[in-house]
Design an enzyme around this catalytic site. Structure first.
Site: not given
Ligand code: BG6
Length: 466
Positions: A164, A366
């Site tokens: 990211e 992700e």
């Molecule tokens: C992404 C990141 O932005 O979202 C992760 O790469 C992160 O590290 C994931 O955990 C989910 O976001 P959050 O804020 O719910 O943990």
């Protein structure tokens, strides 16, 4: 007909600082994420990352459960502060050993290791040497990447550069990179990250010619809030500042001209050197990986709206760029318990758009739903909402493939419960539950959620039935 190609990399994801814990063991040096919880703005009712899910000691058990789930791939990050000890580039052999053992065990279990070189955790010695804003960052990143390519080059087929990169820039003040929001500095951060990324890509091609490497931004298709033409302009603007400026740089080797003009209009000085642009041009990726959680809906901000950019914003919500675009609610979408919009069709749209623009094979690194899962007395976790979330997103990914989009793999977030970036362990994402609370570490025992069994079956059938 099954839409998913043979050998499709069904997998799952994690990142080091959110998963490993034991931040003072194994020769690891401090990183920005170790200090995160002491920030004024960090919520006091949620845990930081010191203990996380204890994966540093429980990794064997975690790999075993992933193998039983039938994962074909596992995307994880290597912790930069576990590998490099100081600004002279001294290597921590204990750190290298940890990842060597992990990688060997994954391969032994038939799981393709997919490595993110850098996922948010910047060693403090890099910060003390000027941080991401300073050109020394590029040198430090190159030294670190070289160590990884030399140590693991023969074992890793897929490398991801920077997790990211776009969110690191847009939320630089939230990641300890900058003290406060400051566009001029944010652009410098972006440029340094882009040059560092390009150097890593070039080095990877030299050191590991049979491996493939790609970026891993967070990408979201953008909708205009209304059919007003000015909202469509805001959509185009947000597309650039949230998505395309980063992918154009790495895939096309140029900075988007509308972006450059906007910077000029804002009075922001941005003068990349010829040599830096040459590096960016030469560091082209083999594929695009990206993280997808939801789409964005935007409108053109009024002068008054533009002042609102001090309000809460995170990866998916609340972004305001004065005079350019501002995030709005989408009344057509449902939300997660944590307020993130859910948009499976937007997933297909995003895949289509990225593929149309860059014509590179893609993997999802992700995608997932954060929820307050409940561990029942008998050790079961009934996360039917997660199954539904994945069913709908995988269905739309299959649609995108039948539209002609080229996909390599899907690695949802997350393999095992871990600590969210800013909302603690109660915002759970895993297929595997970790028995701990915000401040009570309990026994960290792992339990299989209902989604674990569902995903296992889906993988067995190569996504034929969701
Ligand atoms: C992404 C990141 O932005 O979202 C992760 O790469 C992160 O590290 C994931 O955990 C989910 O976001 P959050 O804020 O719910 O943990």
């Amino acid at each position: 007909m099954n839409k998913f190609p043979k050998g499709f990399l069904w997998g799952a994801s994690t990142s080091a600082y959110q998963f490993e814990g034991f931040i003072k063991e194994g020769g690891k040096v401090p990183s920005t994420m170790d200090l995160y919880e002491y920030k004024e703005s960090y919520p006091k009712n949620v845990t930081g990352f010191s203990d996380a899910s204890g994966h540093y000691k429980m990794w064997k058990e975690d790999v075993k459960m992933m193998a039983e789930m039938g994962l074909k791939s596992y995307r994880f990050s290597i912790s930069w502060p576990r590998i490099i000890k100081n600004k002279d580039g001294e290597i921590n052999q204990e750190g290298l050993k940890f990842y060597t053992d992990l990688i060997d065990d994954l391969i032994k279990n038939g799981i393709e290791p997919i490595v993110t070189i850098f996922h948010f955790d910047i060693p403090m010695f890099v910060m003390e040497d000027g941080g991401v804003l300073n050109q020394n960052f590029v040198k430090h990143f190159e030294v670190y990447s070289k160590v990884l390519f030399e140590a693991f080059g023969e074992k890793i087929k897929y490398w991801l550069t920077i997790n990211e990169l776009n969110i690191l820039v847009l939320m630089a003040h939230g990641f300890e990179i900058l003290e406060k929001q400051d566009f001029e500095k944010q652009i410098k951060v972006m440029h340094n990250l882009n040059v560092a990324q390009a150097k890593a890509i070039i080095l990877c091609k030299k050191k590991c010619p049979s491996a493939k490497i790609g970026p891993a931004p967070n990408i979201a298709a953008v909708y205009p809030s209304t059919s007003k033409p000015e909202d469509y302009t805001a959509k185009l603007n947000m597309d650039i500042i949230r998505n395309w400026v980063y992918l154009d740089a790495v895939c096309k080797g140029v900075y988007n001209n509308v972006f450059l003009t906007y910077m000029k209009k804002m009075g922001i000085k941005f003068e990349p050197t010829k040599e830096e642009m040459e590096t960016i041009k030469n560091g082209k990726p083999d594929f695009i990986a990206f993280n997808y959680y939801s789409t964005l809906t935007v409108k053109m901000p009024s002068n008054e709206d533009s002042l609102k950019n001090k309000e809460k914003a995170d990866q998916q919500t609340g972004l305001v760029v004065p005079g350019f675009a501002m995030a709005d609610q989408n009344p057509n979408l449902q939300k997660t318990q944590f307020g993130w919009e859910i948009d499976p069709i937007g997933f297909r749209n995003t895949l289509r758009e990225v593929y149309d623009r860059y014509h590179l094979p893609m993997m999802i690194t992700e995608n997932g739903i954060g929820a307050r899962d409940v561990l029942e007395k008998d050790g079961s976790i009934h996360d039917d909402y997660r199954i539904e979330y994945y069913q709908k997103h995988i269905e739309q990914m299959a649609e995108a493939i039948s539209d002609g989009v080229e996909m390599i793999g899907y690695m949802p977030w997350s393999a095992v419960d871990l600590v969210s970036t800013h909302e603690g362990i109660s915002k759970r994402y895993g297929f595997i539950y970790v028995n701990r609370d915000e401040f009570d570490l309990k026994d960290m025992k792992r339990f299989k959620k209902d989604s674990y069994y569902w995903y296992k079956k889906l993988i067995e059938e190569n996504g034929k039935n969701f």
